[in-house]
Design a protein around this motif. Structure first.
Motif, PDB file in Angstrom:
ATOM      1  N   SER A  19       4.511  -0.325  -5.343  1.00 44.14           N
ATOM      2  CA  SER A  19       3.263   0.159  -4.730  1.00 44.14           C
ATOM      3  C   SER A  19       2.263   0.580  -5.800  1.00 44.14           C
ATOM      4  O   SER A  19       1.060   0.347  -5.666  1.00 44.14           O
ATOM      5  N   LEU A  20       2.779   1.227  -6.830  1.00 44.63           N
ATOM      6  CA  LEU A  20       1.877   1.715  -7.885  1.00 44.63           C
ATOM      7  C   LEU A  20       1.401   0.557  -8.753  1.00 44.63           C
ATOM      8  O   LEU A  20       0.226   0.478  -9.125  1.00 44.63           O
ATOM      9  N   ARG A  21       2.325  -0.351  -9.038  1.00 45.91           N
ATOM     10  CA  ARG A  21       1.925  -1.532  -9.834  1.00 45.91           C
ATOM     11  C   ARG A  21       0.866  -2.330  -9.083  1.00 45.91           C
ATOM     12  O   ARG A  21      -0.149  -2.724  -9.657  1.00 45.91           O
ATOM     13  N   ALA A  22       1.102  -2.540  -7.775  1.00 40.22           N
ATOM     14  CA  ALA A  22       0.154  -3.330  -6.977  1.00 40.22           C
ATOM     15  C   ALA A  22      -1.215  -2.645  -6.965  1.00 40.22           C
ATOM     16  O   ALA A  22      -2.254  -3.314  -7.077  1.00 40.22           O
ATOM     17  N   THR A  23      -1.221  -1.316  -6.855  1.00 43.26           N
ATOM     18  CA  THR A  23      -2.496  -0.577  -6.824  1.00 43.26           C
ATOM     19  C   THR A  23      -3.246  -0.796  -8.139  1.00 43.26           C
ATOM     20  O   THR A  23      -4.451  -1.094  -8.139  1.00 43.26           O
ATOM     21  N   LEU A  24      -2.538  -0.672  -9.244  1.00 46.80           N
ATOM     22  CA  LEU A  24      -3.210  -0.834 -10.551  1.00 46.80           C
ATOM     23  C   LEU A  24      -3.675  -2.280 -10.748  1.00 46.80           C
ATOM     24  O   LEU A  24      -4.771  -2.521 -11.256  1.00 46.80           O
ATOM     25  N   GLU A  25      -2.851  -3.224 -10.335  1.00 45.88           N
ATOM     26  CA  GLU A  25      -3.230  -4.642 -10.518  1.00 45.88           C
ATOM     27  C   GLU A  25      -4.457  -5.007  -9.685  1.00 45.88           C
ATOM     28  O   GLU A  25      -5.239  -5.879 -10.060  1.00 45.88           O
ATOM     29  N   ALA A  26      -4.635  -4.322  -8.547  1.00 49.00           N
ATOM     30  CA  ALA A  26      -5.774  -4.644  -7.669  1.00 49.00           C
ATOM     31  C   ALA A  26      -7.049  -3.892  -8.064  1.00 49.00           C
ATOM     32  O   ALA A  26      -8.112  -4.129  -7.485  1.00 49.00           O
ATOM     33  N   ALA A  27      -6.923  -2.982  -9.033  1.00 54.54           N
ATOM     34  CA  ALA A  27      -8.077  -2.125  -9.365  1.00 54.54           C
ATOM     35  C   ALA A  27      -9.163  -2.923 -10.071  1.00 54.54           C
ATOM     36  O   ALA A  27      -8.883  -3.647 -11.024  1.00 54.54           O
ATOM     37  N   GLY A  29       7.943  11.369 -12.955  1.00 55.81           N
ATOM     38  CA  GLY A  29       8.662  10.586 -13.964  1.00 55.81           C
ATOM     39  C   GLY A  29       8.728  11.348 -15.273  1.00 55.81           C
ATOM     40  O   GLY A  29       8.206  12.458 -15.383  1.00 55.81           O
ATOM     41  N   ARG A  30       9.361  10.737 -16.259  1.00 59.26           N
ATOM     42  CA  ARG A  30       9.530  11.442 -17.536  1.00 59.26           C
ATOM     43  C   ARG A  30       8.227  11.449 -18.326  1.00 59.26           C
ATOM     44  O   ARG A  30       7.744  10.400 -18.738  1.00 59.26           O
ATOM     45  N   GLY A  31       7.667  12.626 -18.488  1.00 65.56           N
ATOM     46  CA  GLY A  31       6.432  12.758 -19.263  1.00 65.56           C
ATOM     47  C   GLY A  31       5.195  12.213 -18.584  1.00 65.56           C
ATOM     48  O   GLY A  31       4.155  12.026 -19.217  1.00 65.56           O
ATOM     49  N   LYS A  32       5.293  11.928 -17.298  1.00 65.24           N
ATOM     50  CA  LYS A  32       4.108  11.429 -16.579  1.00 65.24           C
ATOM     51  C   LYS A  32       4.324  11.600 -15.090  1.00 65.24           C
ATOM     52  O   LYS A  32       5.461  11.745 -14.620  1.00 65.24           O
ATOM     53  N   HIS A  33       3.237  11.608 -14.341  1.00 67.96           N
ATOM     54  CA  HIS A  33       3.359  11.547 -12.889  1.00 67.96           C
ATOM     55  C   HIS A  33       2.111  10.871 -12.328  1.00 67.96           C
ATOM     56  O   HIS A  33       1.102  10.722 -13.033  1.00 67.96           O
ATOM     57  N   ALA A  34       2.220  10.452 -11.086  1.00 67.63           N
ATOM     58  CA  ALA A  34       1.064   9.858 -10.404  1.00 67.63           C
ATOM     59  C   ALA A  34       0.931  10.512  -9.039  1.00 67.63           C
ATOM     60  O   ALA A  34       1.887  11.083  -8.517  1.00 67.63           O
ATOM     61  N   VAL A  35      -0.279  10.460  -8.510  1.00 69.67           N
ATOM     62  CA  VAL A  35      -0.515  10.967  -7.153  1.00 69.67           C
ATOM     63  C   VAL A  35      -1.292   9.891  -6.412  1.00 69.67           C
ATOM     64  O   VAL A  35      -2.292   9.377  -6.929  1.00 69.67           O
ATOM     65  N   THR A  36      -0.819   9.523  -5.224  1.00 70.18           N
ATOM     66  CA  THR A  36      -1.607   8.608  -4.389  1.00 70.18           C
ATOM     67  C   THR A  36      -2.024   9.337  -3.121  1.00 70.18           C
ATOM     68  O   THR A  36      -1.223  10.058  -2.516  1.00 70.18           O
ATOM     69  N   ALA A  92      -3.117   0.293 -18.349  1.00 70.40           N
ATOM     70  CA  ALA A  92      -2.539   1.163 -17.319  1.00 70.40           C
ATOM     71  C   ALA A  92      -1.103   0.741 -17.023  1.00 70.40           C
ATOM     72  O   ALA A  92      -0.221   1.586 -16.801  1.00 70.40           O
ATOM     73  N   LEU A  93      -0.863  -0.577 -17.065  1.00 72.92           N
ATOM     74  CA  LEU A  93       0.504  -1.044 -16.782  1.00 72.92           C
ATOM     75  C   LEU A  93       1.458  -0.700 -17.931  1.00 72.92           C
ATOM     76  O   LEU A  93       2.658  -0.644 -17.736  1.00 72.92           O
ATOM     77  N   ALA A 115       0.853  -1.202   0.000  1.00 75.67           N
ATOM     78  CA  ALA A 115       0.000   0.000   0.000  1.00 75.67           C
ATOM     79  C   ALA A 115       0.888   1.251   0.000  1.00 75.67           C
ATOM     80  O   ALA A 115       1.835   1.338   0.784  1.00 75.67           O
ATOM     81  N   PRO A 116       0.603   2.214  -0.881  1.00 74.88           N
ATOM     82  CA  PRO A 116       1.395   3.454  -0.862  1.00 74.88           C
ATOM     83  C   PRO A 116       1.271   4.124   0.512  1.00 74.88           C
ATOM     84  O   PRO A 116       0.261   3.939   1.196  1.00 74.88           O
ATOM     85  N   PRO A 117       2.282   4.908   0.916  1.00 73.06           N
ATOM     86  CA  PRO A 117       2.236   5.542   2.238  1.00 73.06           C
ATOM     87  C   PRO A 117       0.943   6.339   2.431  1.00 73.06           C
ATOM     88  O   PRO A 117       0.441   6.935   1.474  1.00 73.06           O
TER      89      PRO A 117
END
Ligand code: FAD
Length: 402
Positions: free
Chosen positions: A259-267, A208-215, A249-250, A198-200
């Motif tokens: 953490s981000l991969r796990a979040t997307l895989e569980a979606a 990241g390059r040309g992209k970002h994420a927010v949790t 998404a992956l 789980a992300p903090p």
């Protein structure tokens, strides 16, 4: 004085808050929402102290208490490695420095609370299935046209109908919203399902390059909210609930932190939508008709301020109108009070997006190293830079205290 009547196009966060602010200052209010039912889609929103001041003034905070989450800090991390660039305290600083909490909440929970508060106002009505198609100025006010062949008169008409506003189009010409070259992914996942991945439990920006994420966290902290923004050349589809697959998404985030991969895989529900903008609006009003929120000043989400600025609009508008004088003049006053601030927020949001998307290693080092230094050695300075946005709490909010 006879009760004045406001007709508001749009029952999003801006329209509901405006209806509430006007009802609390003596107006009869009609909020018209095009959707068949009032059901907010979307993901989490962060409400900074300047937005919480508004929710307090409108009496909405107790209604969201159970569902909000108050993160202890915000962080910037590198998306692939997860390496932390900086961590800035939020919980204590927000209260002490900016006078209110910094919270994360699911958009639907905030929306429900605003609707509940509005419906509790004896002079307010909220109609769904009520698409506004335009307006006409009339003696002493204006009428809106509804798709279902009806007209509705108000001393005041407010266009809170979002980035594709019909009211704005009539006021300033029907220019098309422009694709910003960015597409967003979103999903909400129970934190329990992610275990150690789980992300903090705070606000984390993953760059990241040309992209970002927010949790972030929503539903009282029990659910992880993921938003990923990716640069893309073009976009054809309409709407903001276009289903996407985990595989797609992956393709964008598959080589990012576990953490981000796990979040997307569980979606179980992953959605995509494109981010649009439009050039600054020359004028926000036409006699007794005005626009606010995304209808007046759409912005990129990279400062987490679009909904908060719509909340600020709502109370400043009600305050500008509270003297009981000429409505058209009050709307000009409203615009003068709001435009410099939202223009600055729009510019800053674009600036942030560019910072989070640095395309080269030298660009990343030049941007993130000074950030890390300031946050590490002089966090007070980093907080001070946010005073202009988070401390905003005009003296006039007491007008709403009942
Ligand atoms: C990925 C992402 C993350 C975000 N995160 C944050 C955040 O953390 N914090 C924050 O403050 N902001 C955030 N925002 C911005 C925020 O979502 C918007 O700025 C905010 O929703 C604007 O509210 P609004 O009421 O002006 O418009 P909208 O939310 O667009 O609401 C407009 C309403 O009007 C209705 N409508 C439209 N046309 C008509 C019509 N003709 N007649 C009647 N009704 C009509 C629509 O159905 C809708 O209900 C984010 C945005 C995105 C895209």
């Amino acid at each position: 004085m006879t009760t004045r009547r406001a007709v508001i196009a749009g029952g999003g966060i801006g329209g509901l808050a405006t209806g509430l602010a006007l009802a609390k200052t003596g107006w009869e209010v009609e909020v018209l929402e095009q959707a068949p039912e009032l059901k907010e889609v979307g993901a989490g929103v962060q409400i900074s102290p300047n937005g919480m001041h508004v929710l307090d003034a409108l009496g909405v905070t107790p209604l969201i208490e159970e569902t909000l989450f108050e993160p202890d800090a915000i962080e910037l991390r590198m998306g692939r490695s997860g390496r932390r660039v900086f961590r800035l305290d939020m919980k204590n600083t927000a209260q002490v420095r900016w006078g209110n909490r910094f919270v994360q909440i699911h958009r639907a929970d905030l929306h429900d609370a605003l609707a509940l508060a509005l419906r509790a106002e004896p002079t307010a009505r909220l109609q769904t299935h009520a698409k506004v198609t335009g307006y006409v100025r009339e003696r002493g006010g204006a009428s809106v046209y509804l798709e279902r062949s009806e007209r509705m008169f108000g001393d005041l008409v407010v266009g809170a109908d979002g980035i594709r506003s019909e009211i704005r189009a009539q006021m300033s010409g029907a220019d098309r919203a422009r694709f910003t070259g960015n597409v967003a992914w979103r999903c909400v996942v129970p934190a329990d399902a992610l275990g150690e991945h789980a992300p903090p439990p705070r606000g984390v920006i993953w760059a990241g390059r040309g992209k970002h994420a927010v949790t972030t966290r929503v539903k009282g902290g029990t659910h992880v909210n993921f938003v990923g923004i990716v640069e893309q050349d073009s976009w054809q589809e309409e709407g903001w609930s276009i289903p996407g697959s985990v595989e797609e998404a992956l393709r964008d985030f598959g080589d990012w932190h576990p953490s981000l991969r796990a979040t997307l895989e569980a979606a179980t529900g992953l959605f995509r939508w494109a981010l649009f903008s439009r050039p600054p609006q020359a004028t926000w009003s036409d006699g007794p008709v005005c626009v606010l929120g995304d209808a007046a000043h759409p912005m990129l989400p990279s400062m987490a301020q679009g909904a908060v600025q719509a909340l600020e609009d709502a109370v400043v508008l009600a305050d500008a109108l509270s003297g009981g004088g000429d409505i058209a003049e009050a709307l000009v006053d409203f615009e003068l009070r709001r435009k410099p601030r939202v223009t600055q927020v729009q510019k800053r949001s674009l600036h942030n997006l560019r910072q989070f998307h640095r395309h080269t290693l030298p660009g990343q080092l030049a941007t993130y190293a000074p950030m890390a230094l300031v946050a590490g050695l002089a966090p007070g300075l980093a907080h001070k830079r946010q005073d202009w946005i988070y401390k905003y709490n005009p003296d006039n909010y007491p007008v709403f205290l009942t």
